[in-house]
Design a protein around this motif. Sequence first.
Motif, PDB file in Angstrom:
ATOM      1  N   ILE A  77      -6.525   9.380 -11.258  1.00  0.00           N
ATOM      2  CA  ILE A  77      -5.655   9.478 -10.078  1.00  0.00           C
ATOM      3  C   ILE A  77      -4.369   8.698 -10.308  1.00  0.00           C
ATOM      4  O   ILE A  77      -3.269   9.162  -9.954  1.00  0.00           O
ATOM      5  CB  ILE A  77      -6.394   8.982  -8.818  1.00  0.00           C
ATOM      6  CG1 ILE A  77      -7.520   9.957  -8.453  1.00  0.00           C
ATOM      7  CG2 ILE A  77      -5.428   8.828  -7.640  1.00  0.00           C
ATOM      8  CD1 ILE A  77      -8.385   9.505  -7.298  1.00  0.00           C
ATOM      9  N   ILE A  81      -0.560  10.088 -10.056  1.00  0.00           N
ATOM     10  CA  ILE A  81       0.463   9.458  -9.218  1.00  0.00           C
ATOM     11  C   ILE A  81       1.716   9.165 -10.047  1.00  0.00           C
ATOM     12  O   ILE A  81       2.845   9.386  -9.602  1.00  0.00           O
ATOM     13  CB  ILE A  81      -0.091   8.177  -8.567  1.00  0.00           C
ATOM     14  CG1 ILE A  81      -1.147   8.529  -7.506  1.00  0.00           C
ATOM     15  CG2 ILE A  81       1.034   7.361  -7.930  1.00  0.00           C
ATOM     16  CD1 ILE A  81      -1.849   7.326  -6.907  1.00  0.00           C
ATOM     17  N   SER A  87       4.355   7.294  -6.693  1.00  0.00           N
ATOM     18  CA  SER A  87       3.617   7.078  -5.447  1.00  0.00           C
ATOM     19  C   SER A  87       3.265   8.436  -4.860  1.00  0.00           C
ATOM     20  O   SER A  87       3.940   9.436  -5.124  1.00  0.00           O
ATOM     21  CB  SER A  87       4.426   6.246  -4.443  1.00  0.00           C
ATOM     22  OG  SER A  87       5.588   6.947  -4.042  1.00  0.00           O
ATOM     23  N   HIS A  89       0.656  10.438  -1.475  1.00  0.00           N
ATOM     24  CA  HIS A  89      -0.445  10.449  -0.511  1.00  0.00           C
ATOM     25  C   HIS A  89      -1.689  10.980  -1.226  1.00  0.00           C
ATOM     26  O   HIS A  89      -1.583  11.777  -2.171  1.00  0.00           O
ATOM     27  CB  HIS A  89      -0.130  11.372   0.665  1.00  0.00           C
ATOM     28  CG  HIS A  89       1.120  11.021   1.421  1.00  0.00           C
ATOM     29  ND1 HIS A  89       1.369   9.753   1.903  1.00  0.00           N
ATOM     30  CD2 HIS A  89       2.180  11.789   1.792  1.00  0.00           C
ATOM     31  CE1 HIS A  89       2.524   9.746   2.544  1.00  0.00           C
ATOM     32  NE2 HIS A  89       3.045  10.973   2.492  1.00  0.00           N
ATOM     33  N   LEU A  90      -2.866  10.571  -0.751  1.00  0.00           N
ATOM     34  CA  LEU A  90      -4.125  11.053  -1.300  1.00  0.00           C
ATOM     35  C   LEU A  90      -4.991  11.623  -0.186  1.00  0.00           C
ATOM     36  O   LEU A  90      -5.102  11.030   0.883  1.00  0.00           O
ATOM     37  CB  LEU A  90      -4.896   9.908  -1.985  1.00  0.00           C
ATOM     38  CG  LEU A  90      -4.201   9.122  -3.093  1.00  0.00           C
ATOM     39  CD1 LEU A  90      -5.115   8.000  -3.581  1.00  0.00           C
ATOM     40  CD2 LEU A  90      -3.810  10.042  -4.248  1.00  0.00           C
ATOM     41  N   VAL A 100     -11.222   8.582  -3.238  1.00  0.00           N
ATOM     42  CA  VAL A 100      -9.920   8.177  -2.702  1.00  0.00           C
ATOM     43  C   VAL A 100      -9.988   6.758  -2.136  1.00  0.00           C
ATOM     44  O   VAL A 100      -9.105   5.917  -2.390  1.00  0.00           O
ATOM     45  CB  VAL A 100      -9.448   9.182  -1.631  1.00  0.00           C
ATOM     46  CG1 VAL A 100      -8.354   8.580  -0.748  1.00  0.00           C
ATOM     47  CG2 VAL A 100      -8.929  10.453  -2.294  1.00  0.00           C
ATOM     48  N   ALA A 104      -7.882   3.587  -3.706  1.00  0.00           N
ATOM     49  CA  ALA A 104      -7.002   2.741  -2.898  1.00  0.00           C
ATOM     50  C   ALA A 104      -7.470   1.288  -2.937  1.00  0.00           C
ATOM     51  O   ALA A 104      -6.657   0.357  -3.043  1.00  0.00           O
ATOM     52  CB  ALA A 104      -6.953   3.255  -1.469  1.00  0.00           C
ATOM     53  N   ASP A 109      -1.269   3.284  -6.386  1.00  0.00           N
ATOM     54  CA  ASP A 109      -0.090   3.246  -5.517  1.00  0.00           C
ATOM     55  C   ASP A 109      -0.096   4.435  -4.556  1.00  0.00           C
ATOM     56  O   ASP A 109       0.646   5.403  -4.725  1.00  0.00           O
ATOM     57  CB  ASP A 109       1.187   3.241  -6.367  1.00  0.00           C
ATOM     58  CG  ASP A 109       2.398   2.774  -5.582  1.00  0.00           C
ATOM     59  OD1 ASP A 109       2.252   2.530  -4.371  1.00  0.00           O
ATOM     60  OD2 ASP A 109       3.472   2.643  -6.180  1.00  0.00           O
ATOM     61  N   ALA A 110      -0.948   4.344  -3.540  1.00  0.00           N
ATOM     62  CA  ALA A 110      -1.041   5.398  -2.532  1.00  0.00           C
ATOM     63  C   ALA A 110      -0.228   5.001  -1.309  1.00  0.00           C
ATOM     64  O   ALA A 110      -0.326   3.860  -0.832  1.00  0.00           O
ATOM     65  CB  ALA A 110      -2.499   5.624  -2.137  1.00  0.00           C
ATOM     66  N   ASP A 111       0.573   5.936  -0.805  1.00  0.00           N
ATOM     67  CA  ASP A 111       1.334   5.672   0.418  1.00  0.00           C
ATOM     68  C   ASP A 111       0.418   5.680   1.634  1.00  0.00           C
ATOM     69  O   ASP A 111       0.376   4.742   2.416  1.00  0.00           O
ATOM     70  CB  ASP A 111       2.430   6.724   0.591  1.00  0.00           C
ATOM     71  CG  ASP A 111       3.482   6.637  -0.491  1.00  0.00           C
ATOM     72  OD1 ASP A 111       3.790   5.514  -0.926  1.00  0.00           O
ATOM     73  OD2 ASP A 111       3.984   7.689  -0.910  1.00  0.00           O
ATOM     74  N   ARG A 112      -0.307   6.786   1.798  1.00  0.00           N
ATOM     75  CA  ARG A 112      -1.301   6.946   2.850  1.00  0.00           C
ATOM     76  C   ARG A 112      -2.504   7.680   2.261  1.00  0.00           C
ATOM     77  O   ARG A 112      -2.336   8.455   1.311  1.00  0.00           O
ATOM     78  CB  ARG A 112      -0.748   7.765   4.035  1.00  0.00           C
ATOM     79  CG  ARG A 112       0.264   7.023   4.890  1.00  0.00           C
ATOM     80  CD  ARG A 112       0.907   7.913   5.940  1.00  0.00           C
ATOM     81  NE  ARG A 112       1.694   7.105   6.867  1.00  0.00           N
ATOM     82  CZ  ARG A 112       1.312   6.791   8.104  1.00  0.00           C
ATOM     83  NH1 ARG A 112       0.164   7.267   8.578  1.00  0.00           N
ATOM     84  NH2 ARG A 112       2.054   6.021   8.875  1.00  0.00           N
ATOM     85  N   ILE A 113      -3.666   7.463   2.828  1.00  0.00           N
ATOM     86  CA  ILE A 113      -4.857   8.162   2.353  1.00  0.00           C
ATOM     87  C   ILE A 113      -5.555   8.826   3.533  1.00  0.00           C
ATOM     88  O   ILE A 113      -5.526   8.330   4.666  1.00  0.00           O
ATOM     89  CB  ILE A 113      -5.837   7.222   1.618  1.00  0.00           C
ATOM     90  CG1 ILE A 113      -6.389   6.142   2.555  1.00  0.00           C
ATOM     91  CG2 ILE A 113      -5.160   6.583   0.405  1.00  0.00           C
ATOM     92  CD1 ILE A 113      -7.511   5.309   1.934  1.00  0.00           C
TER      93      ILE A 113
END
Length: 264
Positions: A77, A81, A87, A89-90, A100, A104, A109-113
């Motif tokens: 993952i 990314i 970066s 979203h996941l 996921v 995280a 480096d996930a913005d939102r999951i």
Amino acid sequence: MGQVVSKDGTAIAYTRIGSGPALIIVDGAMCYRAFGPATALAEALSEHFTVYTYDRRGRGESGAGTPYDVEREVEDIAALIEEAGGSAHLFGMSSGGTLVAEAAHRGVDADRIAIYESPMIVDGTHPPMAPDLPERVERAVAEGRRGDAIKLFMRYVGTPGYFIVVLQVMPPWKKLKSVAHTLPYDFSLTGEFQHGTKPPADRWSGADVPALVIAGGKSPEYMRNAQQYLASALPQAELTVLPGQTHMVKPKATAPVLVEFFKR
């Protein structure tokens, strides 16, 4: 379509469609780009996002890498990314949702999951997993009995017996058998959450990003309870329930919810 090379040198195959912020979809057990809901969901989301679907390691056109470790899937993952610009979203479905949350937690480096029904048994509303089930599945795979491994898994997750019988003479059975050897990977990922007890409250303390946990309104009580607990344990999570949906959720039900959440 393209490939990224994960940290251990394994090639991970992906497809990219759409435009907008990057969104990576993570499949559940036995699903990959040629089989499962991710492709249809990606199409539904492509108007709003640059959507990446990929074959989890050992599936489809991705390499396997040995020995298996959850950390390798997290690194896959991370590589995606990086390919997406650094970066993203996941969104993960079923065991993909478990992955996921783990990614995280481990700092990708996930913005939102967002997570749809990470498979967990956190109370007494469902029997816990038999302790020897992962070993039996792994043995079936090692002995070349992929069909038996699939049947063991399907019985465990509650697939009706008549459906399993009919499925064995249908075209999808061949696709399922092609990835049956990855079932032990999913047990490695989800096994700790199948014992009928709540994980420690700080289990996902590292996943300190905005999160959406989604449950199906027609899913069994144990599954809905598990999502409620996961939402309470993630540092910045909220729970939503999709009326009329089961674990086999429809893209038309999830897409609007994901668009609203990821575009906030």
